[in-house]
Design a protein around this motif. Structure first.
Motif, PDB file in Angstrom:
ATOM      1  N   LEU A 135     121.329  31.920  34.157  1.00  0.00           N
ATOM      2  CA  LEU A 135     121.311  30.806  33.075  1.00  0.00           C
ATOM      3  C   LEU A 135     120.172  30.349  32.838  1.00  0.00           C
ATOM      4  N   THR A 136     119.244  29.636  33.969  1.00  0.00           N
ATOM      5  CA  THR A 136     118.140  29.028  33.500  1.00  0.00           C
ATOM      6  C   THR A 136     116.910  30.066  33.249  1.00  0.00           C
ATOM      7  N   ARG A 137     117.033  31.129  33.456  1.00  0.00           N
ATOM      8  CA  ARG A 137     116.019  32.010  33.011  1.00  0.00           C
ATOM      9  C   ARG A 137     114.713  31.815  34.276  1.00  0.00           C
ATOM     10  N   VAL A 138     114.965  31.324  35.128  1.00  0.00           N
ATOM     11  CA  VAL A 138     113.724  31.232  36.201  1.00  0.00           C
ATOM     12  C   VAL A 138     113.368  32.548  36.681  1.00  0.00           C
ATOM     13  N   GLU A 139     112.137  32.626  36.902  1.00  0.00           N
ATOM     14  CA  GLU A 139     111.391  33.777  37.424  1.00  0.00           C
ATOM     15  C   GLU A 139     112.291  34.404  38.785  1.00  0.00           C
ATOM     16  N   VAL A 140     112.795  35.487  38.911  1.00  0.00           N
ATOM     17  CA  VAL A 140     113.208  35.981  40.241  1.00  0.00           C
ATOM     18  C   VAL A 140     112.242  36.937  40.748  1.00  0.00           C
ATOM     19  N   SER A 141     111.642  36.521  42.027  1.00  0.00           N
ATOM     20  CA  SER A 141     110.432  36.941  42.678  1.00  0.00           C
ATOM     21  C   SER A 141     111.113  37.311  44.069  1.00  0.00           C
ATOM     22  N   PRO A 142     109.925  37.978  44.673  1.00  0.00           N
ATOM     23  CA  PRO A 142     110.121  38.108  45.999  1.00  0.00           C
ATOM     24  C   PRO A 142     110.485  36.893  47.062  1.00  0.00           C
ATOM     25  N   ALA A 143     109.782  35.738  46.677  1.00  0.00           N
ATOM     26  CA  ALA A 143     110.042  34.539  47.233  1.00  0.00           C
ATOM     27  C   ALA A 143     111.460  34.022  47.056  1.00  0.00           C
ATOM     28  N   THR A 144     111.992  34.594  45.825  1.00  0.00           N
ATOM     29  CA  THR A 144     113.469  33.965  45.457  1.00  0.00           C
ATOM     30  C   THR A 144     114.354  34.719  46.746  1.00  0.00           C
ATOM     31  N   VAL A 145     114.219  35.979  46.857  1.00  0.00           N
ATOM     32  CA  VAL A 145     114.909  36.798  47.653  1.00  0.00           C
ATOM     33  C   VAL A 145     114.781  36.294  49.099  1.00  0.00           C
ATOM     34  N   ILE A 146     113.734  35.734  49.333  1.00  0.00           N
ATOM     35  CA  ILE A 146     113.467  34.908  50.758  1.00  0.00           C
ATOM     36  C   ILE A 146     114.482  33.821  50.611  1.00  0.00           C
ATOM     37  N   GLY A 147     114.617  33.152  49.674  1.00  0.00           N
ATOM     38  CA  GLY A 147     115.326  31.998  49.624  1.00  0.00           C
ATOM     39  C   GLY A 147     116.862  32.038  49.402  1.00  0.00           C
ATOM     40  N   PHE A 148     117.332  33.269  48.908  1.00  0.00           N
ATOM     41  CA  PHE A 148     118.764  33.968  49.083  1.00  0.00           C
ATOM     42  C   PHE A 148     119.079  34.306  50.446  1.00  0.00           C
ATOM     43  N   LEU A 149     118.161  34.745  51.304  1.00  0.00           N
ATOM     44  CA  LEU A 149     118.573  35.193  52.595  1.00  0.00           C
ATOM     45  C   LEU A 149     118.633  33.756  53.431  1.00  0.00           C
ATOM     46  N   THR A 150     117.729  32.658  53.025  1.00  0.00           N
ATOM     47  CA  THR A 150     117.929  31.695  53.668  1.00  0.00           C
ATOM     48  C   THR A 150     119.181  30.813  53.536  1.00  0.00           C
ATOM     49  N   ILE A 151     119.678  30.698  52.442  1.00  0.00           N
ATOM     50  CA  ILE A 151     120.521  29.995  52.043  1.00  0.00           C
ATOM     51  C   ILE A 151     122.044  30.635  52.605  1.00  0.00           C
ATOM     52  N   LEU A 152     121.919  31.985  52.589  1.00  0.00           N
ATOM     53  CA  LEU A 152     122.965  32.528  53.355  1.00  0.00           C
ATOM     54  C   LEU A 152     123.243  32.108  54.800  1.00  0.00           C
ATOM     55  N   ALA A 153     122.002  31.871  55.652  1.00  0.00           N
ATOM     56  CA  ALA A 153     122.039  31.499  56.899  1.00  0.00           C
ATOM     57  C   ALA A 153     122.790  30.175  56.993  1.00  0.00           C
ATOM     58  N   TYR A 154     121.970  29.213  55.968  1.00  0.00           N
ATOM     59  CA  TYR A 154     122.531  27.908  56.188  1.00  0.00           C
ATOM     60  C   TYR A 154     123.853  27.679  55.489  1.00  0.00           C
ATOM     61  N   SER A 155     124.495  28.447  54.799  1.00  0.00           N
ATOM     62  CA  SER A 155     125.901  28.262  54.378  1.00  0.00           C
ATOM     63  C   SER A 155     126.777  28.700  55.505  1.00  0.00           C
ATOM     64  N   LEU A 156     126.288  29.886  56.278  1.00  0.00           N
ATOM     65  CA  LEU A 156     127.161  30.153  57.633  1.00  0.00           C
ATOM     66  C   LEU A 156     127.138  29.217  58.416  1.00  0.00           C
ATOM     67  N   TYR A 157     125.956  28.408  58.750  1.00  0.00           N
ATOM     68  CA  TYR A 157     125.837  27.446  59.524  1.00  0.00           C
ATOM     69  C   TYR A 157     126.861  26.313  59.319  1.00  0.00           C
TER      70      TYR A 157
END
Length: 362
Positions: free
Chosen positions: A187-209
Protein backbone atom coordinates in the motif's frame (compact mmCIF):
# COMPACT_ATOMS: atom_id res chain seq x y z
CA UNK A 1 -9.09 7.69 38.47
CA UNK A 2 -7.49 4.25 38.41
CA UNK A 3 -3.71 4.25 37.87
CA UNK A 4 -2.03 1.96 35.35
CA UNK A 5 -0.73 -0.28 38.15
CA UNK A 6 -4.19 -0.48 39.77
CA UNK A 7 -5.71 -1.24 36.38
CA UNK A 8 -3.21 -4.06 35.87
CA UNK A 9 -3.94 -5.53 39.31
CA UNK A 10 -7.68 -5.33 38.68
CA UNK A 11 -7.24 -7.19 35.39
CA UNK A 12 -5.04 -9.85 36.96
CA UNK A 13 -7.39 -10.68 39.83
CA UNK A 14 -10.53 -10.49 37.70
CA UNK A 15 -11.99 -7.43 39.42
CA UNK A 16 -12.01 -5.81 35.98
CA UNK A 17 -12.37 -7.81 32.81
CA UNK A 18 -12.69 -7.19 29.07
CA UNK A 19 -14.84 -9.64 27.15
CA UNK A 20 -12.42 -10.65 24.40
CA UNK A 21 -13.50 -14.29 24.26
CA UNK A 22 -17.26 -13.59 24.51
CA UNK A 23 -16.76 -11.56 21.31
CA UNK A 24 -14.43 -14.15 19.78
CA UNK A 25 -16.36 -14.50 16.52
CA UNK A 26 -16.33 -10.75 16.00
CA UNK A 27 -12.56 -10.56 16.46
CA UNK A 28 -12.05 -13.67 14.32
CA UNK A 29 -14.16 -12.08 11.58
CA UNK A 30 -12.11 -8.88 11.74
CA UNK A 31 -8.90 -10.91 11.48
CA UNK A 32 -10.17 -12.86 8.48
CA UNK A 33 -11.31 -9.63 6.81
CA UNK A 34 -7.90 -8.02 7.36
CA UNK A 35 -6.13 -11.04 5.90
CA UNK A 36 -8.46 -11.08 2.88
CA UNK A 37 -7.95 -7.36 2.24
CA UNK A 38 -4.18 -7.83 2.61
CA UNK A 39 -4.15 -10.59 0.00
CA UNK A 40 -6.20 -8.43 -2.39
CA UNK A 41 -3.83 -5.48 -1.95
CA UNK A 42 -0.79 -7.65 -2.60
CA UNK A 43 -2.38 -9.23 -5.68
CA UNK A 44 -3.54 -5.94 -7.21
CA UNK A 45 -0.78 -3.50 -6.23
CA UNK A 46 2.25 -5.77 -6.14
CA UNK A 47 5.49 -4.66 -4.49
CA UNK A 48 8.12 -2.02 -5.06
CA UNK A 49 11.02 -4.46 -5.21
CA UNK A 50 14.56 -3.27 -4.70
CA UNK A 51 17.34 -3.75 -7.20
CA UNK A 52 18.52 -6.84 -5.30
CA UNK A 53 15.34 -8.62 -6.41
CA UNK A 54 14.78 -7.17 -9.87
CA UNK A 55 18.37 -6.72 -11.00
CA UNK A 56 19.76 -3.52 -12.57
CA UNK A 57 22.42 -0.84 -12.17
CA UNK A 58 22.91 1.35 -9.12
CA UNK A 59 24.86 4.60 -8.73
CA UNK A 60 25.65 6.30 -5.42
CA UNK A 61 26.78 9.94 -5.39
CA UNK A 62 28.66 10.81 -2.18
CA UNK A 63 29.74 14.17 -0.81
CA UNK A 64 27.33 16.26 -2.86
CA UNK A 65 26.57 19.83 -1.79
CA UNK A 66 22.94 19.44 -2.84
CA UNK A 67 20.56 16.46 -2.93
CA UNK A 68 17.97 17.64 -5.42
CA UNK A 69 16.57 14.46 -6.95
CA UNK A 70 15.44 16.20 -10.14
CA UNK A 71 19.09 16.79 -11.07
CA UNK A 72 19.58 13.01 -11.27
CA UNK A 73 16.50 12.57 -13.47
CA UNK A 74 17.74 15.33 -15.81
CA UNK A 75 21.23 13.80 -15.97
CA UNK A 76 19.87 10.39 -16.94
CA UNK A 77 17.45 11.92 -19.43
CA UNK A 78 20.45 13.53 -21.12
CA UNK A 79 21.84 10.01 -21.62
CA UNK A 80 18.54 8.79 -23.05
CA UNK A 81 17.43 6.93 -19.89
CA UNK A 82 13.93 7.95 -18.84
CA UNK A 83 12.20 4.73 -17.74
CA UNK A 84 12.73 2.47 -14.73
CA UNK A 85 14.64 5.20 -12.88
CA UNK A 86 14.46 5.53 -9.10
CA UNK A 87 16.21 8.28 -7.17
CA UNK A 88 16.38 8.59 -3.38
CA UNK A 89 18.34 10.65 -0.88
CA UNK A 90 20.77 8.95 1.48
CA UNK A 91 21.52 11.20 4.41
CA UNK A 92 22.38 14.84 3.97
CA UNK A 93 24.96 14.60 1.17
CA UNK A 94 24.36 11.41 -0.82
CA UNK A 95 22.06 10.36 -3.66
CA UNK A 96 21.22 6.85 -4.85
CA UNK A 97 20.12 6.25 -8.43
CA UNK A 98 18.78 2.91 -9.67
CA UNK A 99 18.09 2.00 -13.29
CA UNK A 100 17.56 -1.04 -15.45
CA UNK A 101 20.67 -3.05 -16.32
CA UNK A 102 23.16 -0.95 -18.32
CA UNK A 103 26.21 -1.98 -20.31
CA UNK A 104 29.71 -0.88 -19.33
CA UNK A 105 29.88 2.10 -21.71
CA UNK A 106 26.48 3.46 -20.71
CA UNK A 107 27.29 3.02 -17.01
CA UNK A 108 30.46 5.08 -17.45
CA UNK A 109 28.53 7.82 -19.26
CA UNK A 110 25.85 7.91 -16.54
CA UNK A 111 28.51 8.08 -13.82
CA UNK A 112 30.14 11.09 -15.50
CA UNK A 113 26.76 12.78 -16.01
CA UNK A 114 25.83 12.35 -12.34
CA UNK A 115 29.22 13.66 -11.23
CA UNK A 116 28.76 16.77 -13.35
CA UNK A 117 25.15 17.27 -12.16
CA UNK A 118 26.10 17.19 -8.50
CA UNK A 119 29.48 18.88 -8.76
CA UNK A 120 31.61 15.99 -7.55
CA UNK A 121 34.50 14.01 -8.96
CA UNK A 122 33.69 10.89 -10.98
CA UNK A 123 35.54 8.85 -8.36
CA UNK A 124 32.89 9.90 -5.83
CA UNK A 125 30.18 8.19 -7.90
CA UNK A 126 30.12 4.47 -7.11
CA UNK A 127 28.40 2.10 -9.50
CA UNK A 128 27.53 -1.57 -9.41
CA UNK A 129 25.35 -3.93 -11.38
CA UNK A 130 23.18 -6.78 -10.16
CA UNK A 131 21.91 -9.43 -12.54
CA UNK A 132 18.30 -10.69 -12.45
CA UNK A 133 19.54 -14.23 -11.75
CA UNK A 134 21.01 -13.07 -8.44
CA UNK A 135 17.74 -11.33 -7.53
CA UNK A 136 15.76 -14.48 -8.33
CA UNK A 137 18.10 -16.48 -6.10
CA UNK A 138 17.54 -14.01 -3.23
CA UNK A 139 13.77 -14.36 -3.62
CA UNK A 140 14.02 -18.15 -3.64
CA UNK A 141 16.19 -18.23 -0.53
CA UNK A 142 13.85 -15.84 1.28
CA UNK A 143 10.82 -18.02 0.55
CA UNK A 144 12.72 -21.15 1.60
CA UNK A 145 13.68 -19.50 4.88
CA UNK A 146 10.06 -18.55 5.53
CA UNK A 147 8.73 -22.05 4.81
CA UNK A 148 11.39 -23.74 6.97
CA UNK A 149 10.77 -21.28 9.81
CA UNK A 150 7.00 -21.83 9.80
CA UNK A 151 7.36 -25.63 9.60
CA UNK A 152 9.80 -25.78 12.52
CA UNK A 153 7.73 -23.41 14.63
CA UNK A 154 4.57 -25.45 14.03
CA UNK A 155 6.26 -28.63 15.24
CA UNK A 156 7.87 -26.90 18.22
CA UNK A 157 4.62 -25.23 19.29
CA UNK A 158 2.73 -28.52 19.08
CA UNK A 159 5.32 -30.33 21.19
CA UNK A 160 5.72 -27.49 23.69
CA UNK A 161 2.02 -26.96 24.40
CA UNK A 162 0.99 -30.58 23.67
CA UNK A 163 -2.05 -29.11 21.92
CA UNK A 164 -2.68 -28.91 18.21
CA UNK A 165 -5.33 -26.23 18.75
CA UNK A 166 -2.79 -23.88 20.35
CA UNK A 167 -0.35 -24.54 17.53
CA UNK A 168 -2.98 -23.84 14.86
CA UNK A 169 -4.19 -20.68 16.62
CA UNK A 170 -0.60 -19.42 16.87
CA UNK A 171 -0.05 -20.07 13.17
CA UNK A 172 -3.23 -18.16 12.28
CA UNK A 173 -2.00 -15.20 14.33
CA UNK A 174 1.38 -15.51 12.62
CA UNK A 175 -0.24 -15.46 9.17
CA UNK A 176 -2.31 -12.43 10.23
CA UNK A 177 0.81 -10.49 11.27
CA UNK A 178 2.75 -11.39 8.15
CA UNK A 179 -0.07 -10.58 5.72
CA UNK A 180 -0.89 -7.25 7.38
CA UNK A 181 2.77 -6.19 7.42
CA UNK A 182 3.37 -7.17 3.80
CA UNK A 183 0.15 -5.43 2.75
CA UNK A 184 1.42 -2.19 4.31
CA UNK A 185 4.45 -2.40 2.01
CA UNK A 186 2.19 -2.96 -1.00
CA UNK A 187 0.00 0.00 0.00
CA UNK A 188 2.74 2.49 0.91
CA UNK A 189 5.04 1.45 -1.97
CA UNK A 190 8.04 1.35 0.37
CA UNK A 191 10.87 -0.57 -1.25
CA UNK A 192 11.12 -4.26 -0.40
CA UNK A 193 14.77 -5.20 0.02
CA UNK A 194 16.72 -8.07 1.63
CA UNK A 195 16.70 -6.00 4.84
CA UNK A 196 12.90 -6.09 4.67
CA UNK A 197 12.99 -9.88 4.55
CA UNK A 198 15.15 -9.85 7.68
CA UNK A 199 12.53 -7.62 9.29
CA UNK A 200 9.76 -10.05 8.30
CA UNK A 201 11.58 -12.99 9.90
CA UNK A 202 12.21 -10.90 13.02
CA UNK A 203 8.56 -10.00 13.50
CA UNK A 204 7.61 -13.65 13.11
CA UNK A 205 9.73 -14.43 16.14
CA UNK A 206 8.32 -11.44 18.04
CA UNK A 207 4.74 -12.40 17.22
CA UNK A 208 5.32 -15.95 18.44
CA UNK A 209 6.92 -14.68 21.64
CA UNK A 210 3.87 -12.58 22.50
CA UNK A 211 1.52 -15.46 21.68
CA UNK A 212 3.54 -17.92 23.77
CA UNK A 213 3.30 -15.57 26.77
CA UNK A 214 -0.51 -15.56 26.52
CA UNK A 215 -0.76 -19.30 25.84
CA UNK A 216 1.53 -20.11 28.77
CA UNK A 217 -0.95 -18.38 31.04
CA UNK A 218 -3.82 -20.20 29.29
CA UNK A 219 -2.11 -23.53 29.91
CA UNK A 220 -1.58 -22.62 33.57
CA UNK A 221 -5.20 -21.62 34.15
CA UNK A 222 -6.74 -24.49 32.18
CA UNK A 223 -4.75 -27.24 33.88
CA UNK A 224 -7.39 -29.63 35.21
CA UNK A 225 -10.18 -27.62 33.63
CA UNK A 226 -12.21 -30.76 32.82
CA UNK A 227 -12.26 -31.83 36.48
CA UNK A 228 -14.22 -28.80 37.73
CA UNK A 229 -17.63 -27.33 36.93
CA UNK A 230 -17.13 -23.70 37.94
CA UNK A 231 -15.61 -22.22 34.78
CA UNK A 232 -15.77 -22.99 31.09
CA UNK A 233 -12.65 -23.24 28.96
CA UNK A 234 -13.47 -19.94 27.24
CA UNK A 235 -13.87 -18.11 30.54
CA UNK A 236 -10.45 -19.21 31.71
CA UNK A 237 -8.89 -18.17 28.40
CA UNK A 238 -10.54 -14.77 28.78
CA UNK A 239 -9.03 -14.47 32.26
CA UNK A 240 -5.60 -15.40 30.86
CA UNK A 241 -5.93 -12.72 28.17
CA UNK A 242 -6.81 -10.08 30.78
CA UNK A 243 -3.99 -11.18 33.10
CA UNK A 244 -1.36 -10.88 30.36
CA UNK A 245 -2.76 -7.73 28.73
CA UNK A 246 -0.64 -5.30 30.73
CA UNK A 247 2.51 -7.31 30.10
CA UNK A 248 1.79 -7.38 26.36
CA UNK A 249 1.23 -3.62 26.30
CA UNK A 250 4.40 -2.88 28.28
CA UNK A 251 6.52 -5.24 26.17
CA UNK A 252 5.16 -3.79 22.94
CA UNK A 253 5.71 -0.17 23.97
CA UNK A 254 9.30 -0.85 25.03
CA UNK A 255 10.01 -2.63 21.73
CA UNK A 256 8.15 -0.23 19.42
CA UNK A 257 9.54 3.07 20.74
CA UNK A 258 13.15 2.62 19.54
CA UNK A 259 11.95 1.17 16.24
CA UNK A 260 9.61 4.15 15.79
CA UNK A 261 12.53 6.48 16.47
CA UNK A 262 14.59 4.75 13.78
CA UNK A 263 11.67 4.83 11.33
CA UNK A 264 10.63 8.45 11.70
CA UNK A 265 14.04 9.98 12.38
CA UNK A 266 15.56 7.92 9.57
CA UNK A 267 12.83 9.02 7.17
CA UNK A 268 12.77 12.71 8.06
CA UNK A 269 16.45 13.38 8.74
CA UNK A 270 18.43 10.76 6.84
CA UNK A 271 16.19 10.31 3.82
CA UNK A 272 13.46 7.90 2.87
CA UNK A 273 15.89 5.25 1.64
CA UNK A 274 17.78 4.89 4.92
CA UNK A 275 16.57 2.08 7.21
CA UNK A 276 12.97 2.66 6.16
CA UNK A 277 12.50 -0.85 4.82
CA UNK A 278 13.50 -2.84 7.91
CA UNK A 279 12.20 -0.32 10.46
CA UNK A 280 8.75 -0.15 8.84
CA UNK A 281 8.54 -3.95 8.83
CA UNK A 282 9.45 -4.09 12.52
CA UNK A 283 7.16 -1.20 13.47
CA UNK A 284 4.05 -2.62 11.80
CA UNK A 285 4.88 -6.23 12.69
CA UNK A 286 5.38 -5.55 16.40
CA UNK A 287 2.08 -3.69 16.70
CA UNK A 288 0.29 -6.41 14.73
CA UNK A 289 1.94 -9.10 16.89
CA UNK A 290 0.80 -7.50 20.14
CA UNK A 291 -2.73 -7.17 18.77
CA UNK A 292 -2.91 -10.69 17.36
CA UNK A 293 -1.74 -12.45 20.53
CA UNK A 294 -4.82 -11.11 22.33
CA UNK A 295 -7.46 -10.54 19.67
CA UNK A 296 -6.56 -13.22 17.09
CA UNK A 297 -4.71 -16.16 18.65
CA UNK A 298 -6.89 -16.45 21.78
CA UNK A 299 -10.29 -16.20 20.03
CA UNK A 300 -9.23 -18.75 17.40
CA UNK A 301 -7.96 -21.05 20.14
CA UNK A 302 -11.38 -21.08 21.80
CA UNK A 303 -13.16 -21.47 18.46
CA UNK A 304 -11.02 -24.50 17.61
CA UNK A 305 -11.44 -25.99 21.10
CA UNK A 306 -15.23 -25.58 20.98
CA UNK A 307 -15.28 -27.79 17.89
CA UNK A 308 -14.11 -30.68 20.09
CA UNK A 309 -16.79 -32.80 21.77
CA UNK A 310 -14.98 -32.76 25.11
CA UNK A 311 -15.08 -28.97 25.31
CA UNK A 312 -18.71 -28.73 24.25
CA UNK A 313 -19.76 -31.32 26.83
CA UNK A 314 -17.83 -29.56 29.59
CA UNK A 315 -19.34 -26.18 28.70
CA UNK A 316 -22.82 -27.70 28.74
CA UNK A 317 -22.15 -29.26 32.15
CA UNK A 318 -20.97 -25.91 33.60
CA UNK A 319 -23.99 -24.10 32.22
CA UNK A 320 -26.32 -26.79 33.53
CA UNK A 321 -24.77 -26.53 37.00
CA UNK A 322 -25.23 -22.79 36.98
CA UNK A 323 -28.82 -23.11 35.82
CA UNK A 324 -29.58 -25.45 38.72
CA UNK A 325 -27.89 -23.06 41.14
CA UNK A 326 -25.98 -25.91 42.72
CA UNK A 327 -22.62 -25.72 44.41
CA UNK A 328 -19.56 -27.48 43.11
CA UNK A 329 -16.79 -28.94 45.21
CA UNK A 330 -14.88 -25.69 44.94
CA UNK A 331 -17.62 -23.43 46.33
CA UNK A 332 -20.56 -21.39 45.12
CA UNK A 333 -20.94 -21.10 41.37
CA UNK A 334 -19.71 -17.60 40.43
CA UNK A 335 -21.26 -15.24 37.92
CA UNK A 336 -17.84 -14.45 36.45
CA UNK A 337 -14.24 -15.54 36.76
CA UNK A 338 -12.59 -13.39 39.41
CA UNK A 339 -9.50 -15.31 40.42
CA UNK A 340 -7.29 -17.96 38.89
CA UNK A 341 -8.33 -21.52 39.74
CA UNK A 342 -6.42 -23.28 42.49
CA UNK A 343 -5.35 -26.86 42.96
CA UNK A 344 -8.22 -28.76 44.61
CA UNK A 345 -7.72 -29.01 48.39
CA UNK A 346 -8.60 -27.21 51.58
CA UNK A 347 -7.00 -25.07 54.25
CA UNK A 348 -5.88 -27.15 57.24
CA UNK A 349 -6.28 -24.31 59.70
CA UNK A 350 -3.90 -22.39 61.92
CA UNK A 351 -3.20 -25.38 64.13
CA UNK A 352 -1.60 -27.21 61.21
CA UNK A 353 1.03 -24.50 60.70
CA UNK A 354 4.60 -25.06 61.99
CA UNK A 355 5.13 -23.89 65.58
CA UNK A 356 8.20 -21.80 66.27
CA UNK A 357 10.21 -23.10 69.20
CA UNK A 358 10.82 -20.88 72.18
CA UNK A 359 14.59 -20.55 72.31
CA UNK A 360 14.59 -19.44 75.95
CA UNK A 361 13.27 -22.83 77.02
CA UNK A 362 15.93 -24.78 75.16
Amino acid sequence: MMSFAQWGNALYFGKKSYGVIPRKRTFAGIACALMAVSIILMATLGFNQSIEFTGGSQFTVAGSAQTDQQAAYDALAGEGITSDVRVSALGADSIRVQTASLDTATSAAVRDALAQAYGVDSADVQSNSIGPAWGADVTKKALQSLVIFVALVTVIMTVYFRSWTMSCAAMIALAHDMLVTVAVFALTRVEVSPATVIGFLTILAYSLYDTVVVFDKVRELTRGVWDQKRFTFGELVNLAVNQTMVRSINTSIVAVLPVAAILFIGTWLLGSGTLTDISLALFVGMIAGAYSSIFVASPFLVILEERRARTREHTAAVEAARARGTESAEGTTPAAVRVAPVVPGHHLGQAAQPVRKNRRNR
